[in-house]
Design an enzyme around this catalytic site. Sequence first.
Site, PDB file in Angstrom:
ATOM      1  N   PRO A   2       6.290 -20.639  -5.360  1.00 34.07           N
ATOM      2  CA  PRO A   2       6.389 -20.639  -3.900  1.00 34.07           C
ATOM      3  C   PRO A   2       6.978 -21.958  -3.386  1.00 34.07           C
ATOM      4  O   PRO A   2       6.600 -23.033  -3.838  1.00 34.07           O
ATOM      5  CB  PRO A   2       4.937 -20.465  -3.458  1.00 34.07           C
ATOM      6  N   GLU A   3       7.923 -21.834  -2.455  1.00 27.32           N
ATOM      7  CA  GLU A   3       8.550 -23.006  -1.863  1.00 27.32           C
ATOM      8  C   GLU A   3       8.014 -23.171  -0.440  1.00 27.32           C
ATOM      9  O   GLU A   3       7.052 -22.500  -0.051  1.00 27.32           O
ATOM     10  CB  GLU A   3      10.076 -22.847  -1.914  1.00 27.32           C
ATOM     11  N   HIS A  90      -7.452 -11.662 -12.124  1.00 27.05           N
ATOM     12  CA  HIS A  90      -6.853 -12.966 -12.420  1.00 27.05           C
ATOM     13  C   HIS A  90      -7.292 -14.049 -11.435  1.00 27.05           C
ATOM     14  O   HIS A  90      -6.580 -15.036 -11.246  1.00 27.05           O
ATOM     15  CB  HIS A  90      -5.329 -12.849 -12.421  1.00 27.05           C
ATOM     16  N   ARG A 109      -1.016 -16.937 -14.099  1.00 25.04           N
ATOM     17  CA  ARG A 109      -0.672 -17.889 -15.165  1.00 25.04           C
ATOM     18  C   ARG A 109      -1.583 -19.119 -15.199  1.00 25.04           C
ATOM     19  O   ARG A 109      -1.474 -19.955 -16.085  1.00 25.04           O
ATOM     20  CB  ARG A 109       0.793 -18.317 -15.017  1.00 25.04           C
TER      21      ARG A 109
END
Length: 271
Positions: A2-3, A90, A109
Amino acid sequence: MPELPEVQTVVDHLRADLVGENICAIRPIWPKVLHNFAQADFFNNNQEQAINDVTRRAKFIIIHLPASLLAIHLRMTGKLYLSNEEIPKHTSAIIELESGMKIIFEDTRKFGRIYLYENLDIINKNHGIEPLSHAFTKDWLIIELQKKKRNIKALLLDQSFIVGLGNIYTDESLWVSGIHPNSNSNTIPKSRVEKLHQAIQTILKDAIEAKGTTIIDFSFLKNQSGNYANQLRIFGRFEEPCLKCGCKIEKIRVAGRGTYFCKQCQRKYHS
């Protein structure tokens, strides 16, 4: 990852629901998610756990408390949203609220982290200018690019120089401004730097308006996707025709990143 627009989208959708709430508990599901503190530290440092505000600095989501702040970095696949449903598979951490709602930090992740700080000093020390701030002027960018003498894409990706730009919005900004990603920053003409400045700000604002870019992982409000992917003009369009000249878009590696550019429209500036 994400930016700036994606992080700002998360902040904008959390703020209204979180301000005025009280944190009852922080439960790390993934052991490493609390980067610089333990559960007990949070409550030792905060006699009051009222959320005063939710803002963004760089790519951090900042939850402001009376005596400290929580800084949350989503990294590659992190998602942060409110829920009162079953905890997803997750989930890295849960922040429980007095109302019964939960802030879910979901991260496939497991690179995302939560930090506890007294103030923004540490983050400010390690991060550069905000590209949508009043301080980010055309003159500032012209002067700083002359000083740095670096590869332009690598420099724009450097969070200690300018924050919030990642692979997507850097490629888009360089294409709009007609600058090859392998240009040297100190050789780019003033007129092109002015176009770059305008491109960065316009693209970021448009992306925020569109709720960010979803290509693989990004979502907000649990599973809503950003819409800016429909407006991308260069990123991800390998071998498709350039929207300016019709030449095939090429892909190379710059600063360790897959980089999209048009050899016809983007001039390489170097000494």
